[in-house]
Design a protein around this motif. Structure first.
Motif, short mmCIF file in Angstrom:
data_model
loop_
_atom_site.label_atom_id
_atom_site.label_comp_id
_atom_site.label_asym_id
_atom_site.label_seq_id
_atom_site.Cartn_x
_atom_site.Cartn_y
_atom_site.Cartn_z
N VAL A 5 34.82 37.49 35.74
CA VAL A 5 34.51 38.59 36.68
C VAL A 5 34.25 38.05 38.08
O VAL A 5 34.77 38.57 39.07
N SER A 6 33.44 36.99 38.18
CA SER A 6 33.10 36.47 39.51
C SER A 6 34.34 35.94 40.23
O SER A 6 34.46 36.08 41.45
N ARG A 7 35.31 35.36 39.48
CA ARG A 7 36.56 34.90 40.10
C ARG A 7 37.39 36.08 40.59
O ARG A 7 37.99 36.02 41.67
N ARG A 8 37.45 37.15 39.80
CA ARG A 8 38.23 38.33 40.22
C ARG A 8 37.58 39.03 41.41
O ARG A 8 38.27 39.51 42.31
N ILE A 9 36.24 39.06 41.42
CA ILE A 9 35.51 39.63 42.57
C ILE A 9 35.84 38.83 43.82
O ILE A 9 36.11 39.39 44.89
N LEU A 10 35.83 37.50 43.70
CA LEU A 10 36.15 36.63 44.83
C LEU A 10 37.58 36.89 45.30
O LEU A 10 37.82 37.01 46.51
N GLY A 11 38.51 36.99 44.38
CA GLY A 11 39.90 37.26 44.74
C GLY A 11 40.06 38.56 45.48
O GLY A 11 40.79 38.65 46.49
N THR A 12 39.38 39.60 45.00
CA THR A 12 39.44 40.91 45.66
C THR A 12 38.89 40.84 47.08
O THR A 12 39.49 41.36 48.03
N LEU A 13 37.76 40.15 47.24
CA LEU A 13 37.13 40.03 48.56
C LEU A 13 38.01 39.21 49.52
O LEU A 13 38.19 39.59 50.68
N LEU A 14 38.58 38.10 49.03
CA LEU A 14 39.42 37.25 49.88
C LEU A 14 40.67 38.00 50.34
O LEU A 14 41.08 37.89 51.50
#
Length: 201
Positions: free
Chosen positions: A82-91
């Motif tokens: 989840v934290s990786r996907r959140i980061l991807g969405t934000l980037l």
């Protein structure tokens, strides 16, 4: 921009000041409220929050303690990624956004942040917010004494500033608050001696 520094040094206050100086709305993104137990819901919550920010543009989007939301599990091992996907969405949003949304992120520990977030192009500048120096500590004491309707002339601000070496702005405020409680308990008015005692404690 990223504001990095110790707790209580005024990073959040600076973020609010940016919006105030520009006269635009300040929106706070709290990562804790985004997380959801259902698959894909957390990312959708972030997309909706960012879409709301774009709808409010021009505005300042304040992401407080960003490392808590993005660095909880950088490997993506225990939280299902989840934290990786959140980061991807934000980037992706940082790279492609069209609205005039100015990001002010605050962090206490830059080592916990993923390197792809803090490179140039995603964040323009990183500022370190240090502990206040002696003249600044004197000003902070003056602000908090005035706010509590105490006469600054009754206090030696330079002496207080020297005694408060190594204190953050938040710790200075709490020293004043604690000294006021102590003065009330002793049924006397707050004076220099009592405030110095509280700083010593």
């Amino acid at each position: 921009i990223m504001l990095l520094g110790v707790q209580g040094s005024g990073k959040s206050l600076a973020a609010k000041a940016v919006a105030g100086a520009w006269g635009v709305p300040l929106l706070r993104l709290d990562f804790a409220t985004l997380y959801n137990k259902f698959f894909g819901e957390t990312e959708r919550n972030l997309r909706e929050a960012l879409a709301s920010a774009e709808a409010m543009a021009p505005c300042v989007l304040w992401i407080d303690e960003i490392e808590k939301g993005l660095a909880s599990d950088s490997s993506g091992g225990t939280d299902g990624g989840v934290s990786r996907r959140i980061l991807g969405t934000l980037l992706t949003w940082l790279s492609e956004r069209k609205g005039r949304v100015f990001i002010v992120a605050t962090a206490n520990d830059i080592e916990q942040l993923p390197p792809e977030l803090i490179r140039k192009g995603r964040l323009d500048e990183i500022f370190f917010v240090d502990l206040p120096d002696e003249p600044t500590r004197a000003e902070i004491f003056a602000i908090h004494l005035t706010r509590r309707e105490l006469k600054i002339a009754d206090f030696d601000l330079d002496g207080l500033a020297r005694a408060g070496e190594g204190f953050s702005g938040a710790e200075i405020e709490q020293a004043v608050v604690s000294a006021l409680y102590e003065a009330h308990a002793r049924q006397q008015s707050l004076d220099q001696k009592l405030l110095l005692e509280e700083i010593g404690r």
